[in-house]
Scaffold this motif. Structure first.
Motif, short mmCIF file in Angstrom:
data_model
loop_
_atom_site.label_atom_id
_atom_site.label_comp_id
_atom_site.label_asym_id
_atom_site.label_seq_id
_atom_site.Cartn_x
_atom_site.Cartn_y
_atom_site.Cartn_z
N GLU A 172 -16.63 18.66 9.45
CA GLU A 172 -16.08 19.31 8.26
C GLU A 172 -14.86 20.16 8.62
O GLU A 172 -13.83 20.12 7.93
N ALA A 173 -14.97 20.91 9.70
CA ALA A 173 -13.85 21.75 10.13
C ALA A 173 -12.65 20.90 10.57
O ALA A 173 -11.50 21.19 10.22
N LEU A 174 -12.92 19.85 11.34
CA LEU A 174 -11.84 19.00 11.82
C LEU A 174 -11.16 18.24 10.68
O LEU A 174 -9.97 17.94 10.75
N SER A 175 -11.92 17.91 9.64
CA SER A 175 -11.31 17.18 8.52
C SER A 175 -10.24 18.02 7.84
O SER A 175 -9.25 17.48 7.34
N VAL A 176 -10.42 19.34 7.84
CA VAL A 176 -9.45 20.24 7.21
C VAL A 176 -8.27 20.48 8.14
O VAL A 176 -7.10 20.32 7.75
N SER A 177 -8.54 20.87 9.38
CA SER A 177 -7.43 21.11 10.32
C SER A 177 -6.68 19.82 10.62
O SER A 177 -5.45 19.81 10.76
N GLY A 178 -7.41 18.71 10.69
CA GLY A 178 -6.78 17.43 10.96
C GLY A 178 -5.89 16.95 9.83
O GLY A 178 -4.90 16.26 10.07
N ALA A 179 -6.22 17.33 8.60
CA ALA A 179 -5.38 16.95 7.46
C ALA A 179 -4.00 17.57 7.59
O ALA A 179 -2.97 16.92 7.36
N ALA A 180 -3.95 18.86 7.96
CA ALA A 180 -2.66 19.52 8.16
C ALA A 180 -1.92 18.92 9.34
O ALA A 180 -0.69 18.73 9.30
N GLN A 181 -2.64 18.62 10.41
CA GLN A 181 -2.04 17.99 11.59
C GLN A 181 -1.43 16.64 11.22
O GLN A 181 -0.29 16.32 11.61
N LEU A 182 -2.17 15.85 10.46
CA LEU A 182 -1.70 14.54 10.04
C LEU A 182 -0.44 14.64 9.19
O LEU A 182 0.54 13.90 9.40
N ALA A 183 -0.45 15.54 8.21
CA ALA A 183 0.71 15.71 7.34
C ALA A 183 1.94 16.10 8.15
O ALA A 183 3.06 15.66 7.86
N SER A 184 1.76 16.92 9.18
CA SER A 184 2.86 17.34 10.03
C SER A 184 3.45 16.15 10.79
O SER A 184 4.68 16.02 10.94
N VAL A 185 2.58 15.26 11.27
CA VAL A 185 3.06 14.08 11.99
C VAL A 185 3.82 13.15 11.05
O VAL A 185 4.87 12.60 11.41
N VAL A 186 3.33 12.98 9.82
CA VAL A 186 4.04 12.13 8.85
C VAL A 186 5.43 12.70 8.59
O VAL A 186 6.43 11.96 8.54
N ASP A 187 5.54 14.01 8.43
CA ASP A 187 6.85 14.64 8.26
C ASP A 187 7.75 14.35 9.46
O ASP A 187 8.95 14.03 9.30
N ALA A 188 7.19 14.47 10.66
CA ALA A 188 7.98 14.26 11.87
C ALA A 188 8.47 12.81 11.97
O ALA A 188 9.61 12.56 12.39
N ILE A 189 7.61 11.87 11.58
CA ILE A 189 8.03 10.46 11.58
C ILE A 189 9.17 10.24 10.59
O ILE A 189 10.17 9.58 10.90
N ALA A 190 9.03 10.81 9.40
CA ALA A 190 10.07 10.66 8.38
C ALA A 190 11.40 11.27 8.85
O ALA A 190 12.48 10.72 8.58
N ASP A 191 11.32 12.38 9.58
CA ASP A 191 12.52 13.09 10.02
C ASP A 191 13.10 12.52 11.32
O ASP A 191 14.15 13.00 11.79
N GLY A 192 12.41 11.56 11.92
CA GLY A 192 12.88 11.01 13.18
C GLY A 192 12.60 11.89 14.38
O GLY A 192 13.21 11.72 15.44
#
Length: 313
Positions: A172-192
């Protein structure tokens, strides 16, 4: 005037409750979620009513088009490709993605996995980490490849496992922290800006849990018994056999200061119920005898009207 930050068309794949925070994070991001892939509705409850997965239910609330399938074959691949996604994101979908589905999004797929890869590749990484007595776990976002959980890693975050935390608590804890981590990686991919590095070290396999995994071996040391109990809680749920029938243990804790009992022996002291292991006993908190509802262990013990002699195996 500054240009708008680039966005990616996202297709999301996931099924259980732990995948919902990731879907929510992406839906709230600058990246449009153009479709959701999840497993078929499944029969739940005593009436076995067909019920959408938690991800399907959340996608409906968000108004997102959904593809439901337990296996991703040609039709599902064509449906995903028709969405023209830039990036696929998968979190606990519950099935393997193979070519050509891996190539359907322009940039392929990334996966949020709840372990410190390459340790605990597979279906039950948190459960296996807790069962093994690991002191820490974490989450990894990596590029999905055909080999199981073997792709290059964009982001790895660590988290301590508390001495009394269950697998459910950690997930449960990782699902929340991991969601923010995932969103950050998607941003980084989009930004190159995203950089993925190969996994290093020997991998370990986190096989899917079975009912056999949930049976406690009371001749093991107390620490090992308690680790297994926490690792299989809440699912599939720890149990022992009492009188040849399954006796579920929903909640317990290791009692290092209590009087030791023979492995499998029940005992009560000062209103507390204990179960013996090879070393320290477990203090039973919530139990469920066969054919009955879950109850406080002390209430169960009082109803037995026993003083000694009851054994578990």
């Amino acid at each position: 005037m500054p240009s708008a930050a680039p966005s990616l068309r996202i297709v999301f794949a996931g099924t259980p409750p732990v995948a919902v925070p990731a879907l929510d994070a992406l839906a709230a991001s600058r990246h449009p979620v153009v479709g959701v892939v999840t497993r078929d509705d499944a029969p739940l409850g005593r009436k076995r009513a067909l019920t959408p997965s938690p991800v399907a239910a959340r996608a409906a609330e968000l108004g997102l088009p959904t593809i439901k399938a337990n296996r991703l074959r040609e039709a599902e691949t064509e449906a995903v490709a028709a969405l023209e996604p830039d990036l696929g994101v998968i979190v606990a979908y519950g099935g393997l993605l193979r070519a050509p589905m891996l190539a359907a999004p322009r940039l392929g797929w990334i996966n949020l996995h709840f372990s410190l890869l390459p340790r605990w590749r597979g279906a039950a990484p948190v459960q296996r980490a807790v069962m093994a007595g690991d002191s820490e776990t974490g989450s990894a976002v990596f590029q999905l490849v055909e080999e199981l959980d073997a792709g290059d890693v964009f982001s790895l975050e660590r988290r301590a496992i508390g001495a009394d935390e269950t697998a459910g608590d950690v997930l449960e804890a990782l699902s929340v922290s991991g969601a923010a981590q995932l969103a950050s990686v998607v941003d980084a991919i989009a930004d190159g800006r995203a950089v993925a590095t190969p996994q290093t070290g020997a991998p370990t396999l986190a096989a899917k849990l079975t009912l056999d995994d949930a049976r406690l071996t009371l001749t093991d040391a107390g620490d090992a018994v308690y680790a297994r109990l926490r690792g299989v809680t809440p699912e599939p749920g720890a149990f022992v056999l009492v009188g040849g029938e399954r006796f579920k243990i929903h909640a317990a804790r290791l009692s290092r200061g209590a009087e030791r009992l023979a492995p499998g022996a029940f005992g009560a002291r000062s209103g507390r119920v204990y179960l013996g292991t090879a070393t320290y006993p477990l203090e039973l908190l919530t139990v469920q005898p066969a054919g009955k509802k879950a109850m406080a262990a002390a209430d169960w013990w009082r109803g037995l009207k026993l003083t000694e002699g009851l054994m578990a195996e």
